[in-house]
Design an enzyme around this catalytic site. Structure first.
Site, PDB file in Angstrom:
ATOM      1  N   CYS A 117       4.609   0.222 -25.961  1.00  0.00           N
ATOM      2  CA  CYS A 117       4.471  -0.884 -26.942  1.00  0.00           C
ATOM      3  C   CYS A 117       3.033  -1.385 -27.050  1.00  0.00           C
ATOM      4  CB  CYS A 117       5.402  -2.034 -26.550  1.00  0.00           C
ATOM      5  SG  CYS A 117       4.818  -2.970 -25.116  1.00  0.00           S
ATOM      6  N   HIS A 139       6.605  -7.872  -1.421  1.00  0.00           N
ATOM      7  CA  HIS A 139       5.579  -8.253  -2.395  1.00  0.00           C
ATOM      8  C   HIS A 139       5.258  -7.165  -3.394  1.00  0.00           C
ATOM      9  CE1 HIS A 139       4.225 -11.206   0.953  1.00  0.00           C
ATOM     10  NE2 HIS A 139       5.196 -11.721   0.225  1.00  0.00           N
ATOM     11  N   GLY A 197       1.320  -7.087  12.896  1.00  0.00           N
ATOM     12  CA  GLY A 197       0.132  -7.110  12.039  1.00  0.00           C
ATOM     13  C   GLY A 197       0.203  -8.076  10.887  1.00  0.00           C
ATOM     14  N   ALA A 243      -1.589  -2.296  16.657  1.00  0.00           N
ATOM     15  CA  ALA A 243      -0.244  -1.744  16.451  1.00  0.00           C
ATOM     16  C   ALA A 243      -0.209  -0.248  16.757  1.00  0.00           C
ATOM     17  CB  ALA A 243       0.188  -1.999  15.010  1.00  0.00           C
ATOM     18  N   ASP A 285       0.806  -1.238   0.000  1.00  0.00           N
ATOM     19  CA  ASP A 285       0.000   0.000   0.000  1.00  0.00           C
ATOM     20  C   ASP A 285       0.836   1.283   0.000  1.00  0.00           C
ATOM     21  OD1 ASP A 285      -0.904  -0.722   3.482  1.00  0.00           O
ATOM     22  OD2 ASP A 285       0.873   0.289   2.706  1.00  0.00           O
ATOM     23  N   ASN A 339      -0.008  -8.037  17.683  1.00  0.00           N
ATOM     24  CA  ASN A 339      -1.142  -8.489  16.872  1.00  0.00           C
ATOM     25  C   ASN A 339      -2.388  -8.504  17.755  1.00  0.00           C
ATOM     26  OD1 ASN A 339      -2.931 -10.038  15.162  1.00  0.00           O
ATOM     27  ND2 ASN A 339      -1.098 -10.713  14.058  1.00  0.00           N
TER      28      ASN A 339
END
Ligand code: BV8
Length: 249
Positions: free
Chosen positions: A153, A121, A190, A234, A106, A216
């Site tokens: 392209c 990721h 988290g 958190a 994010d 958590n």
């Protein structure tokens, strides 16, 4: 709150610690209003992330997969970092040995001011041409064309993220394991600790003798390995630790 009892011994350790690694997951962005993956709000229409965040789903229906990402980009775009993100960004300035590894795509850690970030990721604000492999930033929300195509392209663009069944960038993964096995304390904040290979990072930290600190709202498969386990949000626990740290300096 029992957390207060655990914070003092943790801060004593942190006070004499040079190398701190932090691994974050979707939970650190929850208080910014971004749905997590495995919470009930993690569904989009009738799909789960594991069904859409795959090369097969994209190959079969790039339009559907891009609709999902466009929806997520629309949710993320106006969201602001919360105290959890901001404290981690400040720690990077206060303690030179803090490194941040995130599973999140994010971009909220960057928005909070963190600089040395390993994005395991990828990033939802980056796109990649499936023909040329070129990566560029794209903040268009909503997307004018779905699926978007490469301005150079004309080929399909894909989100520059790691899908299930795709390997992570080897250099990023190598650095993440280096930081995890080389730190003295690893915060794990988290994350449901089920997605591999990210979920193995805290174990490599523990094996190398680091203290593992989990934050958590729920227990996870990692909880039993953690030296400290704070059951809470958190954005509430990190300020408690930060206040105690400030009190000690
Ligand atoms: C790979 C980008 C080689 C896309 C994502 C070994 C064993 C088992 C399975 C595997 C394995 N190796 C590989 C696999 C398969 C797979 C996998 O792990 N599957 C899981 C489901 C079992 N892994 C892969 O495919 C990886 N690739 O290993 O390559 C390979 C290749 C082929 C075949 C085999 C191996 C690639 C994984 C990357 C997938 N991409 N994201 C996108 O986002 O669109 S993963 C995605 O889901 C996120 O990035 C994130 O990492 C993950 C969700 O996890 P969390 O961040 O933890 O979020 P979640 O909602 O689950 O949990 C939130 C937590 O926060 C909860 O615990 C909650 O209690 C807590 N919380 C909530 N609010 C708060 C809070 N905590 C604190 N405060 C709060 N306020």
């Amino acid at each position: 709150m029992s957390e207060k009892l655990e914070i003092k011994p943790l801060v004593e350790i942190l006070h004499n610690t040079k190398r701190v690694a932090v691994l974050t997951g979707a939970g650190i962005s929850a208080e910014s209003g971004i749905p997590t993956f495995r919470g009930e709000e993690g569904l989009w229409k009738k799909y789960r992330a594991e069904e859409l965040a795959t090369p097969t789903a994209f190959g079969r229906d790039p339009q559907l997969v891009w609709e999902w990402y466009d929806w997520r980009r629309g949710i993320i775009s106006p969201k602001e970092p919360n105290p959890g993100h901001k404290i981690l960004a400040r720690w990077e300035k206060v303690f030179p040995g803090v490194s941040l590894i995130t599973q999140n795509i994010d971009g909220l850690h960057q928005k909070a001011g963190s600089e040395n970030i390993l994005e395991l990721h990828g990033n939802i604000w980056k796109v990649r041409c499936i023909e040329e492999g070129t990566i560029s930033e794209n903040f268009e929300t909503p997307l004018k064309n779905i699926p978007p195509s490469c301005p150079k392209c004309g080929a399909l663009l894909r989100p520059h993220v790691v899908w299930f069944g795709e390997s992570l960038d080897p250099a990023v993964l190598h650095n993440a394991f280096l930081l995890s096995s080389g730190c003295e304390v690893m915060f794990v904040i988290g994350t449901s600790a089920v997605v591999q290979p990210a979920a193995s990072l805290p174990l490599s930290a523990a094996e190398a003798g680091a203290k593992v600190v989990e934050i958590n709202i729920d227990p996870t498969p990692l909880t039993s390995y953690a030296d400290f386990s704070f059951r809470g949000k958190a954005g509430e626990i990190l300020p408690l630790i930060d206040d105690e740290l400030k009190g000690m300096s």
